[in-house]
Write a protein that holds these residues in place. Structure first.
Motif, PDB file in Angstrom:
ATOM      1  N   VAL A  77      39.929   9.689  12.212  1.00  0.00           N
ATOM      2  CA  VAL A  77      39.223   9.436  10.955  1.00  0.00           C
ATOM      3  C   VAL A  77      37.788   8.980  11.225  1.00  0.00           C
ATOM      4  O   VAL A  77      36.860   9.351  10.502  1.00  0.00           O
ATOM      5  CB  VAL A  77      39.981   8.367  10.126  1.00  0.00           C
ATOM      6  CG1 VAL A  77      39.145   7.907   8.928  1.00  0.00           C
ATOM      7  CG2 VAL A  77      41.309   8.925   9.645  1.00  0.00           C
ATOM      8  N   GLY A  78      37.595   8.200  12.293  1.00  0.00           N
ATOM      9  CA  GLY A  78      36.282   7.637  12.565  1.00  0.00           C
ATOM     10  C   GLY A  78      35.269   8.611  13.122  1.00  0.00           C
ATOM     11  O   GLY A  78      34.062   8.491  12.859  1.00  0.00           O
ATOM     12  N   ILE A  79      35.723   9.601  13.918  1.00  0.00           N
ATOM     13  CA  ILE A  79      34.762  10.513  14.566  1.00  0.00           C
ATOM     14  C   ILE A  79      35.045  11.984  14.226  1.00  0.00           C
ATOM     15  O   ILE A  79      34.652  12.880  14.966  1.00  0.00           O
ATOM     16  CB  ILE A  79      34.739  10.319  16.097  1.00  0.00           C
ATOM     17  CG1 ILE A  79      36.106  10.617  16.714  1.00  0.00           C
ATOM     18  CG2 ILE A  79      34.302   8.911  16.452  1.00  0.00           C
ATOM     19  CD1 ILE A  79      36.108  10.593  18.250  1.00  0.00           C
ATOM     20  N   PRO A 151      31.585   4.206  23.556  1.00  0.00           N
ATOM     21  CA  PRO A 151      32.014   3.002  22.823  1.00  0.00           C
ATOM     22  C   PRO A 151      31.872   3.091  21.311  1.00  0.00           C
ATOM     23  O   PRO A 151      31.932   2.079  20.616  1.00  0.00           O
ATOM     24  CB  PRO A 151      31.067   1.934  23.394  1.00  0.00           C
ATOM     25  CG  PRO A 151      29.818   2.686  23.709  1.00  0.00           C
ATOM     26  CD  PRO A 151      30.247   4.066  24.140  1.00  0.00           C
ATOM     27  N   TRP A 152      31.655   4.276  20.794  1.00  0.00           N
ATOM     28  CA  TRP A 152      31.471   4.458  19.348  1.00  0.00           C
ATOM     29  C   TRP A 152      32.710   3.972  18.596  1.00  0.00           C
ATOM     30  O   TRP A 152      33.825   4.080  19.070  1.00  0.00           O
ATOM     31  CB  TRP A 152      31.241   5.937  19.046  1.00  0.00           C
ATOM     32  CG  TRP A 152      30.576   6.203  17.720  1.00  0.00           C
ATOM     33  CD1 TRP A 152      31.146   6.158  16.499  1.00  0.00           C
ATOM     34  CD2 TRP A 152      29.218   6.559  17.499  1.00  0.00           C
ATOM     35  NE1 TRP A 152      30.236   6.462  15.514  1.00  0.00           N
ATOM     36  CE2 TRP A 152      29.033   6.723  16.106  1.00  0.00           C
ATOM     37  CE3 TRP A 152      28.123   6.769  18.346  1.00  0.00           C
ATOM     38  CZ2 TRP A 152      27.819   7.081  15.533  1.00  0.00           C
ATOM     39  CZ3 TRP A 152      26.909   7.126  17.769  1.00  0.00           C
ATOM     40  CH2 TRP A 152      26.761   7.279  16.381  1.00  0.00           C
ATOM     41  N   ALA A 422      28.794   9.405   9.851  1.00  0.00           N
ATOM     42  CA  ALA A 422      28.077   9.166  11.109  1.00  0.00           C
ATOM     43  C   ALA A 422      26.778   8.382  10.901  1.00  0.00           C
ATOM     44  O   ALA A 422      26.492   7.459  11.679  1.00  0.00           O
ATOM     45  CB  ALA A 422      27.811  10.487  11.827  1.00  0.00           C
ATOM     46  N   PRO A 423      25.938   8.699   9.890  1.00  0.00           N
ATOM     47  CA  PRO A 423      24.696   7.933   9.718  1.00  0.00           C
ATOM     48  C   PRO A 423      24.926   6.453   9.416  1.00  0.00           C
ATOM     49  O   PRO A 423      24.208   5.600   9.933  1.00  0.00           O
ATOM     50  CB  PRO A 423      24.001   8.644   8.545  1.00  0.00           C
ATOM     51  CG  PRO A 423      24.542  10.030   8.574  1.00  0.00           C
ATOM     52  CD  PRO A 423      25.970   9.878   8.991  1.00  0.00           C
ATOM     53  N   THR A 424      25.915   6.143   8.575  1.00  0.00           N
ATOM     54  CA  THR A 424      26.173   4.729   8.273  1.00  0.00           C
ATOM     55  C   THR A 424      26.754   4.017   9.489  1.00  0.00           C
ATOM     56  O   THR A 424      26.480   2.830   9.707  1.00  0.00           O
ATOM     57  CB  THR A 424      27.126   4.578   7.075  1.00  0.00           C
ATOM     58  OG1 THR A 424      28.364   5.264   7.338  1.00  0.00           O
ATOM     59  CG2 THR A 424      26.512   5.160   5.813  1.00  0.00           C
ATOM     60  N   GLN A 425      27.536   4.733  10.296  1.00  0.00           N
ATOM     61  CA  GLN A 425      28.066   4.132  11.516  1.00  0.00           C
ATOM     62  C   GLN A 425      26.935   3.775  12.477  1.00  0.00           C
ATOM     63  O   GLN A 425      26.908   2.677  13.045  1.00  0.00           O
ATOM     64  CB  GLN A 425      29.053   5.086  12.185  1.00  0.00           C
ATOM     65  CG  GLN A 425      30.368   5.244  11.443  1.00  0.00           C
ATOM     66  CD  GLN A 425      31.257   6.317  12.066  1.00  0.00           C
ATOM     67  OE1 GLN A 425      30.866   7.015  12.992  1.00  0.00           O
ATOM     68  NE2 GLN A 425      32.459   6.457  11.530  1.00  0.00           N
ATOM     69  N   GLN A 426      25.977   4.694  12.649  1.00  0.00           N
ATOM     70  CA  GLN A 426      24.892   4.398  13.576  1.00  0.00           C
ATOM     71  C   GLN A 426      23.943   3.346  13.018  1.00  0.00           C
ATOM     72  O   GLN A 426      23.363   2.557  13.780  1.00  0.00           O
ATOM     73  CB  GLN A 426      24.109   5.653  13.957  1.00  0.00           C
ATOM     74  CG  GLN A 426      23.264   5.393  15.197  1.00  0.00           C
ATOM     75  CD  GLN A 426      22.393   6.557  15.599  1.00  0.00           C
ATOM     76  OE1 GLN A 426      22.112   7.439  14.802  1.00  0.00           O
ATOM     77  NE2 GLN A 426      21.953   6.556  16.839  1.00  0.00           N
ATOM     78  N   LEU A 427      23.792   3.297  11.702  1.00  0.00           N
ATOM     79  CA  LEU A 427      22.977   2.241  11.115  1.00  0.00           C
ATOM     80  C   LEU A 427      23.563   0.870  11.445  1.00  0.00           C
ATOM     81  O   LEU A 427      22.828  -0.069  11.792  1.00  0.00           O
ATOM     82  CB  LEU A 427      22.883   2.429   9.599  1.00  0.00           C
ATOM     83  CG  LEU A 427      22.130   1.333   8.830  1.00  0.00           C
ATOM     84  CD1 LEU A 427      20.678   1.266   9.278  1.00  0.00           C
ATOM     85  CD2 LEU A 427      22.229   1.558   7.328  1.00  0.00           C
ATOM     86  N   ILE A 449      20.054   7.692   8.405  1.00  0.00           N
ATOM     87  CA  ILE A 449      19.438   6.779   7.455  1.00  0.00           C
ATOM     88  C   ILE A 449      18.194   6.178   8.116  1.00  0.00           C
ATOM     89  O   ILE A 449      18.298   5.434   9.088  1.00  0.00           O
ATOM     90  CB  ILE A 449      20.416   5.671   7.047  1.00  0.00           C
ATOM     91  CG1 ILE A 449      21.669   6.287   6.383  1.00  0.00           C
ATOM     92  CG2 ILE A 449      19.754   4.666   6.113  1.00  0.00           C
ATOM     93  CD1 ILE A 449      22.771   5.272   6.135  1.00  0.00           C
ATOM     94  N   THR A 450      17.018   6.561   7.573  1.00  0.00           N
ATOM     95  CA  THR A 450      15.756   5.988   8.023  1.00  0.00           C
ATOM     96  C   THR A 450      15.627   4.600   7.413  1.00  0.00           C
ATOM     97  O   THR A 450      15.787   4.436   6.200  1.00  0.00           O
ATOM     98  CB  THR A 450      14.589   6.886   7.585  1.00  0.00           C
ATOM     99  OG1 THR A 450      14.706   8.156   8.241  1.00  0.00           O
ATOM    100  CG2 THR A 450      13.250   6.258   7.902  1.00  0.00           C
ATOM    101  N   ALA A 451      15.349   3.591   8.259  1.00  0.00           N
ATOM    102  CA  ALA A 451      15.397   2.224   7.752  1.00  0.00           C
ATOM    103  C   ALA A 451      14.549   1.283   8.587  1.00  0.00           C
ATOM    104  O   ALA A 451      14.219   1.562   9.748  1.00  0.00           O
ATOM    105  CB  ALA A 451      16.845   1.723   7.728  1.00  0.00           C
ATOM    106  N   VAL A 452      14.206   0.140   7.969  1.00  0.00           N
ATOM    107  CA  VAL A 452      13.560  -0.986   8.635  1.00  0.00           C
ATOM    108  C   VAL A 452      14.544  -2.146   8.615  1.00  0.00           C
ATOM    109  O   VAL A 452      15.063  -2.507   7.549  1.00  0.00           O
ATOM    110  CB  VAL A 452      12.255  -1.393   7.932  1.00  0.00           C
ATOM    111  CG1 VAL A 452      11.629  -2.605   8.613  1.00  0.00           C
ATOM    112  CG2 VAL A 452      11.275  -0.228   7.903  1.00  0.00           C
ATOM    113  N   LEU A 453      14.809  -2.717   9.788  1.00  0.00           N
ATOM    114  CA  LEU A 453      15.767  -3.815   9.901  1.00  0.00           C
ATOM    115  C   LEU A 453      15.047  -5.080  10.334  1.00  0.00           C
ATOM    116  O   LEU A 453      14.140  -5.041  11.166  1.00  0.00           O
ATOM    117  CB  LEU A 453      16.853  -3.481  10.933  1.00  0.00           C
ATOM    118  CG  LEU A 453      17.601  -2.153  10.753  1.00  0.00           C
ATOM    119  CD1 LEU A 453      18.595  -1.960  11.885  1.00  0.00           C
ATOM    120  CD2 LEU A 453      18.299  -2.104   9.400  1.00  0.00           C
TER     121      LEU A 453
END
Length: 510
Positions: A77-79, A151-152, A422-427, A449-453
Motif C-alpha cells: 500500500v505504501g509504495i 528506508p522509505w 509519493a509526493p506527500t511521503q517525500q514532503l 510538492i514544492t514547499a518552504v519548510l
C-alpha cells in the motif's frame, strides 16, 4: 459455545492471522496520510502486537509468515506508486511491474518480520517494549544500509504529525521510531502492567513535548528572497526532443521573469546532458545571474569521465554573480532507476528508458554558496530526490562540511509516480530532515510538492500539486548544529544494541 480449549479452534484462529495482519499492515500505511497519522499509528501498532502475541505458541514458520504478511500489507500500500514508474512511464509489462512491486515489498517486509521475532524470543516482562523497540530500530537501520538501502516508509517520518517529532534534533528519526514502538507496546500492555505502562506512556509524551522547547540552531543574517519554479511537465515527454525544448524554454522564461537572491528549478528540469543543451544557454543564464544578482540552481544531466568512459550524472548546477559556478552530482542513486545493479541488465532493458546508468557523485561535496553583495555567505546542503530519505548521510555531510550549512535544498522530480501519495511521503521526509538538522528547507519539484519548510519542519508555504507555478518567499537562514548532526545514529544504535544484549542474557526463552 466455542470450546476455547479445542486445538481445532486454535488452529482455525491462527490460520486467519496472516490475513488479519496483512489488513493491519495496509491500514497502518493508509493511516500515515491522515492529518494526525503519527498519533493514529501508535494504537494501530498495539493491535499488531496483540495479534502477534496470540501466535507465541505457534510454529516459528507460521509466526514469521504472519509477521511477513503484516510488512507486505504495509509496503504494498505504501509504495504501490512504483508500478506507475515501471508500467505507465517505463513501459514494463503490467504483470511484471506488479511482480516487481510485490517482490520489493516482500524484501523490505523481511526487516519487519525479523524485528517482530523479539516478541517471541524474549520472555514477557515490563521491559519487553524496550527490546521490541531496539529490534525495530536495528532492523530499520539495516533496511537503510544493505544493498544501497531502501528506508522509505519508515515510522519516523510520520512523526512530523505525531507526538515524538521533537526528539528528532536530539537522536534523529531512529529515536522517533524507537519511541513509537515502545509506546505502542505499552498501550498493548496496559492490562498486564497498568501502572508501569501508563506512567511510561505519560512520561514519554511529556518529555518529548518538553524537548520541543529546546533549540540548537538560531537565525543567521538577513532573510533571503527565493523563487521555486514548478513546471508540471509529464514524465512521458522527457525523451521527446520538441517537448524537451518547450520545457527548457519555459524554465528559462520563468527564471528571467523575476530576480531573487535564489532561484531554483527542479531535478532534471533541463532534461538533456549539459553538453547537448542549446548553444550558449548556460552562458546566457550566467549573464542573467550577473546582471540581476540572482543565484541560480539548475537541475540537469551532467557528464563526467570515469573508468567506464563518459557517464551521465544527476546534477545540480549553481550559477552565482560573485563566485565561480558550482556543481553537485547526486551521490545516493536509485537502484534500477539511476544505476544498474550487477546481474540485472535484463530488468532495465524491460523498462525501455535510456540514461539509467548514472555515475555516482562523491559523498564529500561542498555546499552551495548563495552569494550576496556585502552580505555574509549563506551555504546550502543540496540533495536530489531520493537522497532526502537518508537522514544519517545528510547529518554526516553537514557535520563534516568545511563551510557551515545554513539551509537545506531538495530538488526532485516525482512525475515518475503520477497522482499518488509519493509526493506527500517525500514532503514528510523533508520535514524530518529539517527537524533533525534544525535548518529550514526548500523543495523545488516538477509536479509537487514544492514547499518552504521552517527549521522546525513546519510548512511555511507550498504550491498545489500538478500546477505550473512559481513560489516566491522570504527564507531565514539558520546557523548551528543539533546533537543529531554531531553524533548521527551512533547513540540510538548503541542504546538499542546494549538493550538487546542485555535482553539475550536475561530474558531469552530457553
Amino acid at each position: 459455545m466455542v470450546d476455547l480449549h479445542s486445538g481445532k479452534t486454535y488452529r482455525s484462529v491462527n490460520s486467519l492471522a496472516p490475513i488479519t495482519l496483512l489488513f493491519l499492515g495496509a491500514l497502518l500505511a493508509l493511516s500515515a496520510e491522515l492529518p494526525f497519522g503519527g498519533w493514529v499509528q501508535i494504537p494501530l501498532l498495539s493491535v499488531v502486537w496483540w495479534r502477534l502475541r496470540l501466535l507465541k505458541d505457534s510454529s516459528l514458520k507460521q509466526y514469521l509468515f504472519s509477521s511477513l504478511a503484516f510488512g507486505i500489507g504495509y509496503f504494498v500500500v505504501g509504495i504501490w506508486w512504483l508500478y506507475i514508474s515501471l508500467h505507465n512511464v517505463g513501459g514494463m509489462n503490467a504483470s511484471l511491474a506488479s511482480i516487481a512491486v510485490f517482490l520489493l515489498s516482500t524484501y523490505v517486509a523481511f526487516y519487519f518480520a525479523i524485528a517482530c521475532l523479539s516478541i517471541r524470543l524474549f520472555k514477557t516482562s515490563c521491559w519487553s517494549g524496550l527490546l521490541l523497540a531496539s529490534s525495530w530500530v536495528l532492523g530499520e537501520y539495516l533496511r537503510g544500509e544493505l544493498f544501497t538501502g531502501f528506508p522509505w516508509m519508515g515510522l519516523a517520518e510520520t512523526q512530523v504529525n505525531g507526538p515524538f517529532a521533537s526528539i528528532a534534533p536530539f537522536l534523529g528519526g531512529p529515536a522517533c521510531t524507537f519511541l513509537v514502538i515502545w509506546t505502542s507496546w505499552e498501550i498493548f500492555q496496559l492490562k498486564q502492567h497498568f501502572k508501569f505502562s501508563i506512567v511510561s506512556i505519560a512520561a514519554l509524551i511529556t518529555i518529548s513535548q518538553l524537548a520541543g522547547l529546546t533549540s540548537f540552531t538560531k537565525p543567521f543574517g538577513e532573510p533571503i528572497s527565493i523563487r521555486l519554479i514548478q513546471g508540471n511537465f509529464e514524465q512521458s515527454i522527457k525523451f521527446n526532443p520538441l517537448a524537451s525544448n518547450r520545457q527548457i524554454d519555459f524554465y528559462v522564461s520563468e527564471i528571467k521573469r523575476e530576480a531573487a537572491d535564489l532561484v531554483i528549478i527542479p531535478e532534471t528540469a533541463f532534461p538533456w546532458p549539459q553538453n547537448n543543451l542549446p548553444a550558449g544557454l548556460i552562458t546566457y543564464l550566467q549573464d542573467f545571474s550577473n546582471t540581476s544578482s540572482s543565484n541560480l540552481l539548475l537541475g540537469l544531466v551532467g557528464e563526467v569521465a570515469t573508468d567506464k568512459g563518459l557517464q551521465y550524472t544527476n546534477r545540480a548546477t549553481g550559477l552565482s554573480p560573485y563566485v565561480p559556478p558550482y556543481q553537485y552530482d547526486k551521490s545516493h542513486l536509485v537502484p534500477f532507476g539511476e544505476f544498474i545493479p550487477s546481474g540485472f541488465q535484463w530488468f532495465v532493458q524491460a523498462l525501455y528508458v535510456p540514461m539509467s546508468d548514472f555515475a555516482r557523485g562523491s559523498l564529500k561535496q561542498a555546499p552551495f554558496n548563495i552569494a550576496r553583495k556585502d552580505q555574509p555567505a549563506i551555504y546550502a546542503a543540496i540533495t536530489i530526490c531520493y537522497e532526502d530519505v537518508f537522514g544519517g548521510e545528510l547529518a554526516s555531510r553537514i557535520q563534516n562540511s568545511e563551510a557551515p550549512v545554513n539551509l537545506l535544498i531538495n530538488m526532485t522530480n516525482l512525475a515518475w509516480f503520477g497522482q499518488s501519495q509519493a509526493p506527500t511521503q517525500q514532503l514528510r521526509l523533508s520535514q524530518l530532515r529539517s527537524l533533525e538538522t534544525g535548518l529550514p528547507a526548500l523543495r523545488a519539484t516538477n509536479t509537487g510538492i514544492t514547499a518552504v519548510l521552517g527549521a522546525d519542519g513546519k510548512i511555511l508555504a507550498a504550491l498545489p500539486e500538478f500546477t505550473q507555478a512559481s513560489l516566491s518567499a522570504q527564507v531565514q537562514p539558520y546557523t548551528g548544529k543539533t546533537p543529531y548532526v554531531i553524533w548521527g545514529n551512533f547513540p540510538i544504535l548503541s542504546i538499542s544494541c546494549l538493550l538487546l544484549i542485555w535482553g539475550l542474557i536475561r530474558h531469552r526463552h530457553f
